[in-house]
Motif scaffolding. Structure first.
Motif, PDB file in Angstrom:
ATOM      1  N   ARG A 193       0.988  -1.289   0.005  1.00  0.00           N
ATOM      2  CA  ARG A 193       0.026   0.026   0.011  1.00  0.00           C
ATOM      3  C   ARG A 193       0.979   1.199  -0.110  1.00  0.00           C
ATOM      4  O   ARG A 193       2.034   1.361   0.359  1.00  0.00           O
ATOM      5  CB  ARG A 193      -0.973  -0.142   1.163  1.00  0.00           C
ATOM      6  N   THR A 194       0.205   2.130  -0.205  1.00  0.00           N
ATOM      7  CA  THR A 194       1.142   3.560  -0.525  1.00  0.00           C
ATOM      8  C   THR A 194       1.366   4.066   0.838  1.00  0.00           C
ATOM      9  O   THR A 194       0.713   4.147   1.768  1.00  0.00           O
ATOM     10  CB  THR A 194       0.423   4.739  -1.301  1.00  0.00           C
ATOM     11  N   VAL A 195       2.571   4.740   1.015  1.00  0.00           N
ATOM     12  CA  VAL A 195       2.825   5.350   2.274  1.00  0.00           C
ATOM     13  C   VAL A 195       3.187   6.877   2.188  1.00  0.00           C
ATOM     14  O   VAL A 195       3.763   7.413   3.077  1.00  0.00           O
ATOM     15  CB  VAL A 195       4.190   4.588   2.661  1.00  0.00           C
ATOM     16  N   ARG A 196       3.013   7.535   1.069  1.00  0.00           N
ATOM     17  CA  ARG A 196       3.220   8.782   0.669  1.00  0.00           C
ATOM     18  C   ARG A 196       2.683   9.767   1.815  1.00  0.00           C
ATOM     19  O   ARG A 196       3.328  10.671   2.352  1.00  0.00           O
ATOM     20  CB  ARG A 196       2.630   9.422  -0.412  1.00  0.00           C
ATOM     21  N   PRO A 197       1.538   9.557   2.416  1.00  0.00           N
ATOM     22  CA  PRO A 197       0.849  10.320   3.431  1.00  0.00           C
ATOM     23  C   PRO A 197       1.773  10.243   4.474  1.00  0.00           C
ATOM     24  O   PRO A 197       1.865  11.358   5.165  1.00  0.00           O
ATOM     25  CB  PRO A 197      -0.553   9.888   3.565  1.00  0.00           C
ATOM     26  N   LEU A 198       2.158   9.143   5.002  1.00  0.00           N
ATOM     27  CA  LEU A 198       3.021   8.872   6.339  1.00  0.00           C
ATOM     28  C   LEU A 198       4.452   9.590   6.137  1.00  0.00           C
ATOM     29  O   LEU A 198       4.870  10.153   6.869  1.00  0.00           O
ATOM     30  CB  LEU A 198       2.923   7.502   6.302  1.00  0.00           C
ATOM     31  N   GLU A 199       4.967   9.570   4.786  1.00  0.00           N
ATOM     32  CA  GLU A 199       6.265  10.204   4.375  1.00  0.00           C
ATOM     33  C   GLU A 199       6.068  11.453   4.621  1.00  0.00           C
ATOM     34  O   GLU A 199       7.103  12.117   5.337  1.00  0.00           O
ATOM     35  CB  GLU A 199       6.577   9.828   3.069  1.00  0.00           C
ATOM     36  N   ARG A 200       5.108  12.141   4.313  1.00  0.00           N
ATOM     37  CA  ARG A 200       4.953  13.590   4.564  1.00  0.00           C
ATOM     38  C   ARG A 200       4.747  13.872   6.049  1.00  0.00           C
ATOM     39  O   ARG A 200       5.024  15.051   6.585  1.00  0.00           O
ATOM     40  CB  ARG A 200       3.648  14.155   3.748  1.00  0.00           C
ATOM     41  N   ALA A 236       7.225  16.354   8.374  1.00  0.00           N
ATOM     42  CA  ALA A 236       6.750  17.341   8.995  1.00  0.00           C
ATOM     43  C   ALA A 236       7.188  17.363  10.399  1.00  0.00           C
ATOM     44  O   ALA A 236       7.452  18.268  11.031  1.00  0.00           O
ATOM     45  CB  ALA A 236       4.977  17.544   9.162  1.00  0.00           C
ATOM     46  N   ILE A 237       7.067  16.311  11.170  1.00  0.00           N
ATOM     47  CA  ILE A 237       7.839  15.887  12.514  1.00  0.00           C
ATOM     48  C   ILE A 237       9.301  16.384  12.123  1.00  0.00           C
ATOM     49  O   ILE A 237       9.713  16.907  13.352  1.00  0.00           O
ATOM     50  CB  ILE A 237       7.680  14.405  12.731  1.00  0.00           C
ATOM     51  N   GLU A 238       9.940  15.950  11.202  1.00  0.00           N
ATOM     52  CA  GLU A 238      11.173  16.247  11.434  1.00  0.00           C
ATOM     53  C   GLU A 238      11.674  17.636  11.288  1.00  0.00           C
ATOM     54  O   GLU A 238      12.435  18.254  11.944  1.00  0.00           O
ATOM     55  CB  GLU A 238      12.128  15.426  10.133  1.00  0.00           C
ATOM     56  N   ASP A 239      10.621  18.361  10.483  1.00  0.00           N
ATOM     57  CA  ASP A 239      11.057  19.816  10.584  1.00  0.00           C
ATOM     58  C   ASP A 239      10.785  20.370  11.717  1.00  0.00           C
ATOM     59  O   ASP A 239      11.369  21.467  12.087  1.00  0.00           O
ATOM     60  CB  ASP A 239       9.965  20.434   9.547  1.00  0.00           C
ATOM     61  N   GLU A 240       9.779  20.117  12.423  1.00  0.00           N
ATOM     62  CA  GLU A 240       9.418  20.565  13.956  1.00  0.00           C
ATOM     63  C   GLU A 240      10.234  20.261  15.066  1.00  0.00           C
ATOM     64  O   GLU A 240      10.686  21.096  15.489  1.00  0.00           O
ATOM     65  CB  GLU A 240       7.895  20.059  14.300  1.00  0.00           C
TER      66      GLU A 240
END
Length: 56
Positions: free
Chosen positions: A33-40, A44-48
């Motif tokens: 299954r696609t993991v694109r949303p989780l990668e985003r 976002a967590i990394e940036d925060e």
């Protein structure tokens, strides 16, 4: 401005979320299954985390 303790608590929360999302991604990847949303979400967590660490 948040206190050092508040920043450290938020960092701890984000780390736990990051670990949980990585586990979810592994499960999705094994089923193809696609993991694109989780990668985003991870990005976002990394940036925060980067922002919070700079505040310490």
């Amino acid at each position: 401005m948040p206190t050092k303790k508040e920043i450290e608590e938020r960092i701890a929360e984000l780390k736990m979320d990051y670990i949980r999302i990585q586990g979810d991604m592994e499960k999705l990847e094994t089923t193809g299954r696609t993991v694109r949303p989780l990668e985003r979400e991870l990005k976002a967590i990394e940036d925060e985390l980067k922002t919070l660490r700079n505040q310490l």
